[in-house]
Enzyme design. Structure first.
Site, PDB file in Angstrom:
ATOM      1  N   HIS A 177      18.899 -28.615  -2.701  1.00  0.00           N
ATOM      2  CA  HIS A 177      19.756 -29.497  -2.312  1.00  0.00           C
ATOM      3  C   HIS A 177      19.836 -30.889  -3.283  1.00  0.00           C
ATOM      4  O   HIS A 177      19.830 -31.959  -2.471  1.00  0.00           O
ATOM      5  CB  HIS A 177      19.842 -29.842  -0.886  1.00  0.00           C
ATOM      6  CG  HIS A 177      20.138 -28.601   0.051  1.00  0.00           C
ATOM      7  ND1 HIS A 177      21.176 -28.045   0.234  1.00  0.00           N
ATOM      8  CD2 HIS A 177      19.074 -27.732   0.581  1.00  0.00           C
ATOM      9  CE1 HIS A 177      21.140 -26.984   0.896  1.00  0.00           C
ATOM     10  NE2 HIS A 177      19.869 -26.837   1.122  1.00  0.00           N
ATOM     11  N   SER A 301      24.190 -39.052 -31.250  1.00  0.00           N
ATOM     12  CA  SER A 301      25.216 -39.990 -30.913  1.00  0.00           C
ATOM     13  C   SER A 301      25.833 -40.730 -31.904  1.00  0.00           C
ATOM     14  O   SER A 301      25.066 -41.413 -32.901  1.00  0.00           O
ATOM     15  CB  SER A 301      24.797 -40.713 -29.638  1.00  0.00           C
ATOM     16  OG  SER A 301      25.596 -41.843 -29.362  1.00  0.00           O
TER      17      SER A 301
END
Length: 467
Positions: A177, A301
Site C-alpha cells: 500500500h 533530458s
C-alpha cells in the site's frame, strides 16, 4: 502552413506507422511471417501443398502422381516468392479485385513450364477463399510466435531470472500500500515476475494452431459432388496436420478463430504482467533503489543535464498498452461471425502483426532498460535502517507463540506493538529496549535482539531458486 504550401511527404520510403518507420529494426523479424507479403506467400504455400496433396493421394479419377521434379518445381514457386512476386500479385488483383483469386491465377501462370498446364483446374480445387486464408494465417501466426516472439520473450524472462539470482540475498524494504512493510529481498521480488511471466509462456507454448479445409459452408458439398467416393474428411485432416496444424473438424465457412482468441488472451496477459514489471522498476528507480547506467553520448533530458530518464520502461508501457488494445479487440471480435460467414475478421486479422509488433518492441525496450540498471545496495540498506518499526510484526508474532507456550505476560501483543510503532519512528535501540522488557524466554529474546530489518527476510533468498 496552409495545405497548399506544404511539401508532400508521400513516398514509399516513409511510413504511416512507427512499427514500419522509427521502430522497424526492432520488429523486422515479424515481417517474414505477419506482413501482407508474408500472407500472400503463405497463401501460395497452402495452394501449392493442396495441389500436391490431391495428386499424391490420387483423390480425383484419372489424376496421376506428380514426379519428384514436378513437386520440387511447384514448391519452388513458394521458395522463389519475392518482391517481384508481390508486384505481380498486385497487378493480377487489380483485375480480379480478389486477393485469393489472384493467388490462384499467379500459380496457374507457372504450371505450363512444369508440364502441368492440363492440371490448372486442380489449383484451388473445391476451395473457398477462407480455406486458404485460415490456413495461411495459422501458419503465419504459428511461425511468428514460435520463431520470433517466444524466443524474444523467453530471453527476457531468462534475463529477469538472472537479475533475481544476482540480488537473491540483497535485503529490501517492502512497500505494501505504498507504506514500509515486512522486508524482502530484491531478488525475490524480481523472481516473482520471472515466475509469473514464465507461466504465461508455458501456456503460449501449448497453443493449438487450428485449421480447416472443408468448402464454402464446411460441408464438403462441392467435394462430394465432384468425387463422391473420396473420404474427404480424411483428406482434409491429413492435409491440415501435414501443414503442422491441428485439424478443426467442424466449422462454418470460416475456421472459428477460437484458438486465436485464446492465444491473444495469453499474450495480452503476458503483456500485462510485463507492464506491472515496468511500473515497479520505474518506481524503484524513482526512489533510488536502482541507478541507471548512462549511455555514452546520450541525452537524458533536453534541459536538465543531471537526469537519466527511465524511457525504456515508459516506452514499453505504452507499447504494451497498444499491443493489448489490438489483441483484446481481435480476441473479442474474431470469435463472432454472422451465420455462416461475414468479413469482419478479414480487416481485423490484417492487424495481427501490429499487435505482436508492439509487444515485441516492448520486450526489446524492457531488455535494454534492465541492462542499464545497477542495484544501489547502500540506498536499500539505509532505507531498512530507518524503518525498524517493521520488526513490530516479528515481535508480536513471537509474543503470540510465547503465549501459546505458556510464557506469562504476553497479553495483547498486537496492541502493545501498535502503541510502540504506529505513528512513531523506532530505531534499533528503542526496539531492542522494548524486546528486553517483555520477559520473553531466553531463546526468543536472543532471536529478536539479533534481528534487524536487513535480516528479517525469512526465506526470501531461497525462494529465488524456484524460478
Amino acid at each position: 502552413m496552409s495545405s497548399s504550401a506544404r511539401v508532400s511527404l508521400s513516398s514509399e520510403a516513409l511510413a504511416l506507422g512507427p512499427l514500419d518507420g522509427r521502430y522497424r529494426p526492432a520488429v523486422a523479424p515479424l515481417i517474414d511471417h505477419l506482413s501482407e507479403a508474408a500472407l500472400n506467400r503463405n497463401r501460395v504455400h497452402v495452394e501449392v501443398e493442396w495441389f500436391i496433396h490431391l495428386a499424391q493421394h490420387q483423390v480425383l479419377p484419372g489424376l496421376e502422381k506428380l514426379t519428384a521434379e514436378q513437386e520440387a518445381g511447384l514448391r519452388a514457386i513458394v521458395t522463389d516468392f519475392n518482391t517481384d512476386s508481390v508486384a505481380e500479385l498486385a497487378e493480377i488483383e487489380a483485375v480480379t479485385v480478389h486477393d485469393v483469386k489472384a493467388v490462384e491465377y499467379y500459380i496457374g501462370r507457372r504450371l505450363e513450364a512444369l508440364g502441368l498446364a492440363q492440371l490448372t483446374p486442380l489449383v484451388h480445387f473445391a476451395c473457398t477463399s477462407e480455406d486458404i486464408n485460415n490456413l495461411s494465417y495459422a501458419v503465419g501466426v504459428r511461425d511468428a510466435v514460435v520463431d520470433v516472439w517466444l524466443p524474444a520473450a523467453r530471453a527476457l524472462v531468462a534475463q529477469i531470472a538472472d537479475m533475481a539470482r544476482a540480488d537473491r540475498a540483497t535485503p529490501m524494504l517492502s512497500h505494501t500500500h505504498g507504506q514500509p512493510a515486512t522486508p524482502t529481498t530484491l531478488g525475490k521480488e524480481i523472481a516473482v515476475f520471472a515466475h509469473r511471466l514464465g507461466r504465461q509462456l508455458d501456456r503460449i507454448e501449448k497453443t493449438e494452431f487450428l485449421g480447416k479445409i472443408n468448402g464454402a459452408t464446411g460441408t464438403y458439398a462441392a467435394h462430394v459432388a465432384a468425387v463422391p467416393s473420396a473420404d474427404w474428411q480424411q483428406v482434409s485432416e491429413s492435409f491440415v496436420t501435414g501443414l503442422g496444424l491441428t485439424w478443426n473438424p467442424l466449422t462454418t465457412q470460416i475456421e472459428s478463430h477460437d484458438w486465436q482468441a485464446e492465444l491473444y488472451a495469453d499474450v495480452a496477459r503476458f503483456n500485462r504482467i510485463l507492464h506491472n514489471l515496468c511500473t515497479d522498476m520505474w518506481s524503484y528507480i524513482s526512489i533510488g533503489y536502482f541507478q541507471q547506467i548512462p549511455v555514452p553520448g546520450a541525452t537524458g533530458s533536453s534541459t536538465m543535464p543531471h537526469k537519466v530518464n527511465p524511457i525504456r520502461f515508459e516506452n514499453a508501457e505504452a507499447n504494451l498498452e497498444l499491443s493489448n488494445g489490438i489483441l483484446d479487440t481481435l480476441g473479442a471480435t474474431l470469435v463472432t461471425s454472422r451465420w455462416q460467414r461475414d468479413l469482419t475478421d478479414s480487416s481485423g486479422q490484417r492487424n495481427i502483426g501490429v499487435g505482436f509488433g508492439h509487444s515485441l518492441l516492448a520486450i526489446s525496450n524492457v531488455a535494454k532498460g534492465l541492462e542499464r540498471l545497477d542495484t544501489a545496495a547502500d540506498v536499500l540498506a539505509n532505507d531498512l535502517d530507518h524503518n525498524w518499526e517493521v520488526l513490530g510484526e516479528a515481535v508480536q508474532t513471537v509474543m503470540r507463540a510465547e503465549a501459546i507456550a505458556g510464557v506469562p505476560g504476553m497479553e495483547n501483543p498486537y496492541e502493545r506493538l501498535k502503541d510502540l510503532t504506529r505513528g512513531h519512528r523506532v530505531d534499533g535501540a528503542r526496539m531492542q529496549e522494548f524486546v528486553k522488557g517483555l520477559d520473553l524466554s531466553a531463546d526468543a529474546e536472543a532471536r529478536l535482539i539479533a534481528l534487524t530489518p536487513g535480516t528479517y527476510t525469512g526465506v526470501a533468498d531461497a525462494l529465488v531458486d524456484r524460478v
